[in-house]
Design a protein around this motif. Sequence first.
Motif, mmCIF file in Angstrom:
data_model
loop_
_atom_site.group_PDB
_atom_site.id
_atom_site.type_symbol
_atom_site.label_atom_id
_atom_site.label_comp_id
_atom_site.label_asym_id
_atom_site.label_seq_id
_atom_site.Cartn_x
_atom_site.Cartn_y
_atom_site.Cartn_z
ATOM 1 N N MET A 83 -14.823 -1.686 10.217
ATOM 2 C CA MET A 83 -14.238 -2.812 9.487
ATOM 3 C C MET A 83 -14.894 -4.104 9.973
ATOM 4 O O MET A 83 -15.371 -4.166 11.102
ATOM 5 N N ASN A 122 -13.650 -6.858 11.122
ATOM 6 C CA ASN A 122 -12.634 -7.714 11.732
ATOM 7 C C ASN A 122 -13.221 -8.380 12.987
ATOM 8 O O ASN A 122 -14.315 -8.037 13.436
ATOM 9 N N GLU A 129 -12.954 -3.818 2.317
ATOM 10 C CA GLU A 129 -11.827 -4.026 3.238
ATOM 11 C C GLU A 129 -10.820 -2.885 3.137
ATOM 12 O O GLU A 129 -10.344 -2.375 4.150
ATOM 13 N N ASP A 150 -13.423 -0.001 15.342
ATOM 14 C CA ASP A 150 -12.235 0.204 14.512
ATOM 15 C C ASP A 150 -12.632 0.526 13.070
ATOM 16 O O ASP A 150 -13.310 -0.268 12.404
ATOM 17 N N HIS A 151 -12.212 1.707 12.591
ATOM 18 C CA HIS A 151 -12.445 2.132 11.205
ATOM 19 C C HIS A 151 -11.075 2.565 10.649
ATOM 20 O O HIS A 151 -10.971 3.477 9.856
ATOM 21 N N LYS A 152 -10.048 1.918 11.169
ATOM 22 C CA LYS A 152 -8.624 2.297 11.025
ATOM 23 C C LYS A 152 -8.336 3.566 11.815
ATOM 24 O O LYS A 152 -7.202 3.959 12.009
ATOM 25 N N HIS A 169 -12.272 0.136 4.793
ATOM 26 C CA HIS A 169 -12.641 -0.066 6.211
ATOM 27 C C HIS A 169 -14.137 0.099 6.457
ATOM 28 O O HIS A 169 -14.557 0.751 7.415
ATOM 29 N N HIS A 170 -14.938 -0.478 5.557
ATOM 30 C CA HIS A 170 -16.399 -0.421 5.685
ATOM 31 C C HIS A 170 -16.982 -1.838 5.635
ATOM 32 O O HIS A 170 -16.287 -2.797 5.301
ATOM 33 N N ASN A 185 -14.199 -6.071 16.004
ATOM 34 C CA ASN A 185 -15.411 -5.288 15.734
ATOM 35 C C ASN A 185 -16.652 -6.173 15.759
ATOM 36 O O ASN A 185 -17.685 -5.799 16.318
#
Length: 365
Positions: free
Chosen positions: A250, A252, A284, A161-163, A287-288, A255
């Motif tokens: 991300m 999260n 955040e 997930d990287h958005k 998304h890194h 991930n």
Amino acid sequence: MRPSFHPRLINGPFDDPGLFIPFQFQNRALIFDLGDINSLAPKDILKISHAFVSHTHMDHFIGFDRLLRLFLGREKHLSLYGPPGFLKNLEGKLAAYTWNLADKYNYPLSLRISEVHPQYRLCRHYRCRDRFQPIEDPVELPFAGILYEEPAFRVSAVVLDHKIPCLGFSLKEHFHINIVKTGLTALGLTPGPWLMGFKQALYDRTDPSSIFEAEFGRQEPARQFILGELADRIARITPGQKISYITDVMYNRSNRQRIVEFVKGSNHLFIEAVFLERDREIAERKHHLTARQAGLLAGKAQVKQMTVFHFSPRYTGLEEQLREEARAAYESNTRQRTEAFDFGIGDEECGIQQKEAESLKARCK
Ligand SMILES: [Zn+2]
Ligand SMILES: [Zn+2]
């Protein structure tokens, strides 16, 4: 273990990402991500048989044009893999050029494209002689982690997930063959290209009782051996090398869990470390990962070696600080494996590799 693959980042840590993986003693390579690839020599780019693109943000995909430019007019097949939307992105790139002369080339290039989704992948074929117009609808194939496999190795992917969906990749040798020098000397053999054929026979799991002919060129007559007996004398089978590549993700929970499971036991993990922990809020928002987060993941997954890359240009001159932050987190998490994580990992994968190596050794005896 003398590795079969020698991965190297194509650019410095502040420049576009990309991991070039040439094969030892073969005129061939893989590449993870296609950022700016101008730092690679054309002869190296032309070794690429399979390109794996994490996502199509420009810094990871702009190198496709250079790749295509060099391959055009050559009798080659190039396979590319990318995340959901990849077919449309690729067709958009191809549509940017005029191909009215493309069917005149003597040596037609063909592209095999796979768009990877969590449960399936869509494959489509494009040929230069058709002016890169697809002639068939995409074919849907199941996807359960492995993108590409040969007798010697496989490439796996995980959807992260990287958005937007972003792929992580790993390359794993099924097992590794070391040639024992003293064994060669005892049999009066000299190393040479024939060893490639010998290794390939083992990777192909050829019947150990079959005859293997070693050819030494015009100067020396060929010699015949029973494959299994020769393997017993000159080969040492060990678990294979694993190289992993994680970028643009991300931090999260989902991930974290997927990354650790996916890269565990890697000999070498290449992982992004875009921001310092002090700028965690920016990480955040964009998304890194921070360097600390990259190190924690690498430590938790017990990778043997970690290289961080994809640094934000705001840290120019501070690259050692990023590396040091990642290294400290890696070491702390190797010592205290439960810190900041609420899930465990096992050693099943290494166990399987070890078993595979042992069973092959047994077969060759
Ligand atoms: Zn990026
Ligand atoms: Zn990105």
